[in-house]
Design an enzyme around this catalytic site. Sequence first.
Site, mmCIF file in Angstrom:
data_model
loop_
_atom_site.group_PDB
_atom_site.id
_atom_site.type_symbol
_atom_site.label_atom_id
_atom_site.label_comp_id
_atom_site.label_asym_id
_atom_site.label_seq_id
_atom_site.Cartn_x
_atom_site.Cartn_y
_atom_site.Cartn_z
ATOM 1 N N HIS A 177 34.160 35.509 46.475
ATOM 2 C CA HIS A 177 35.369 36.048 47.094
ATOM 3 C C HIS A 177 36.583 35.463 46.386
ATOM 4 O O HIS A 177 36.800 34.254 46.414
ATOM 5 C CB HIS A 177 35.405 35.719 48.590
ATOM 6 N N ASP A 218 32.339 43.370 46.796
ATOM 7 C CA ASP A 218 33.496 43.218 45.900
ATOM 8 C C ASP A 218 34.620 44.192 46.249
ATOM 9 O O ASP A 218 35.348 44.665 45.373
ATOM 10 C CB ASP A 218 33.093 43.386 44.426
HETATM 11 P P1 GDP Z 1 35.069 40.305 47.636
HETATM 12 O O1 GDP Z 1 33.752 39.805 47.152
HETATM 13 O O2 GDP Z 1 34.958 41.506 48.520
HETATM 14 O O3 GDP Z 1 35.910 39.235 48.244
HETATM 15 O O4 GDP Z 1 35.849 40.819 46.331
HETATM 16 P P2 GDP Z 1 35.912 40.108 44.874
HETATM 17 O O5 GDP Z 1 36.799 38.932 44.954
HETATM 18 O O6 GDP Z 1 34.534 39.910 44.346
HETATM 19 O O7 GDP Z 1 36.538 41.279 44.016
HETATM 20 C C1 GDP Z 1 37.791 41.802 44.274
HETATM 21 C C2 GDP Z 1 38.693 41.591 43.051
HETATM 22 O O8 GDP Z 1 39.814 42.421 43.138
HETATM 23 C C3 GDP Z 1 39.249 40.185 42.935
HETATM 24 O O9 GDP Z 1 39.383 39.857 41.589
HETATM 25 C C4 GDP Z 1 40.605 40.284 43.623
HETATM 26 O O10 GDP Z 1 41.541 39.331 43.153
HETATM 27 C C5 GDP Z 1 41.014 41.667 43.223
HETATM 28 N N1 GDP Z 1 41.823 42.405 44.203
HETATM 29 C C6 GDP Z 1 41.712 42.418 45.556
HETATM 30 N N2 GDP Z 1 42.561 43.321 46.095
HETATM 31 C C7 GDP Z 1 43.224 43.883 45.049
HETATM 32 C C8 GDP Z 1 44.213 44.916 44.951
HETATM 33 O O11 GDP Z 1 44.639 45.509 45.934
HETATM 34 N N3 GDP Z 1 44.647 45.247 43.700
HETATM 35 C C9 GDP Z 1 44.171 44.639 42.580
HETATM 36 N N4 GDP Z 1 44.642 45.021 41.412
HETATM 37 N N5 GDP Z 1 43.226 43.664 42.638
HETATM 38 C C10 GDP Z 1 42.756 43.307 43.848
HETATM 39 MG MG MG Z 2 32.704 39.524 45.390
#
Ligand code: GDP
Ligand code: MG
Length: 426
Positions: free
Chosen positions: A40, A12
Amino acid sequence: MLTSICGINWGDEGKGRMVDLLSRDFDIVCRYQGGNNAGHTVINERGRFILNLLPSGILREDVVNVLGCGMVIDLKHLCGEIEKLRSAGIKITPDNLKISDKAVITMPYNVLQDVMEEDRLTKATGKPYGSTRRGIAPVYADKYMKKAFRMGELLNTELMFRRLPDIVAWKNLTVTAYGYDPVGVEDMKDYFRTYGEPLKEFITDTGVFLNEAHAAGRNIMFEAQLGALRDIDYGIVPYTSSSSTIAAYAPIGAGVPNLKLDKSIGIMKAYSSCVGEGPFACEYFGEQAERLREAGGEYGAATGRPRRVGPFDAVASRYGIRCQGADEIALTKLDVLDGYEEIEICTHYELNGKRIDEFPFTDVLDYCKPVFEKVKGWNCDITGCKKPEELPQEAVDYIRLLEKLCGCRIRYVSVGAERDACIKMY
Ligand code: GDP
Ligand code: MG
């Protein structure tokens, strides 16, 4: 060029978000491990999407997406995910989606096994593994027992159906021992017919496809699920996933073990979050945790579970960077720390009065105490910053400190969830 995008922490970190941005320079995006336990989140001009099995490149029209042989695929889930995206106007055809014939099929009974075992553990010990209950551990176990079905078998179900009765009988030894009704062979045949049939057109030898693409000079990106600390070998076993989340595994899990990675980009979060169980040395509790969880919107993308949170952990991140062989870092969610006057960083652990700098064995980790350093926060909104020079000095200092603590350069800084809310530092 072969580039991997992988998680430095507990998952995440915002991998989907960074793949969505960086895939503009790539022709192919390839998932190489895990299954629909991934979540994601991608937000761009086409909408807000949560991808579980499909690579995040599916949202770009000119990118070909590959589900590699290291993956485990829940047929019903994948059919649903494709349908959902199609109804949002995303084009999905055999031209832009290719599924490895060697990828393993997650069966409905694997999902049942996951549920049965988590429930048993909860009752017997009060300590479940914190599984996403999507059958991932049981299906990887079947793979190594050589009892799993592979996508390529869907192309010749006659042979598959000959193998099926004995595998179901074998599985029922387990299912009935948990006190559940046995699985039916005919039900499994129906399952393959209903959810396997629509996927047949995408199944191919992705190794041939990727090798040809590489030889033709195409840029290939590997998208990992979860992070280094959830890796089956290097993570906080047993509170890990059941696959290899490590960049070095990407060529193997994609179908091109003959090729070498050119670059590994580690996605690292500006603070820590951890969904599910397991030791999490620098965890915040109470109000401190709630504040950070709310600011970061830390609820699981796949499960909706509130994530555990804490400050940046230099010990765990340094280890994650080493495991991933990261050449450069994308630091995400820096904007989440906008409202803080002071920011804590866990610089090292302590155990029995001794300083610990190397990420310890899981059992030892339980007893480690985090040691925090406080730095001045920027305490203002950085979500609109587009260039390094627009960042407040305190934010730059924070980035430089993380670089120093982790020994790796931070090339990208993400300051928002939207595609373009990202600063290129060099
Ligand atoms: P992944 O599993 O690594 O792809 O990550 P997730 O999607 O599970 O969790 C990351 C969360 O953070 C998501 O809700 C994204 O929309 C959000 N997100 C990603 N980058 C940023 C950022 O730079 N700032 C903020 N505020 N939210 C972010
Ligand atoms: Mg995730």
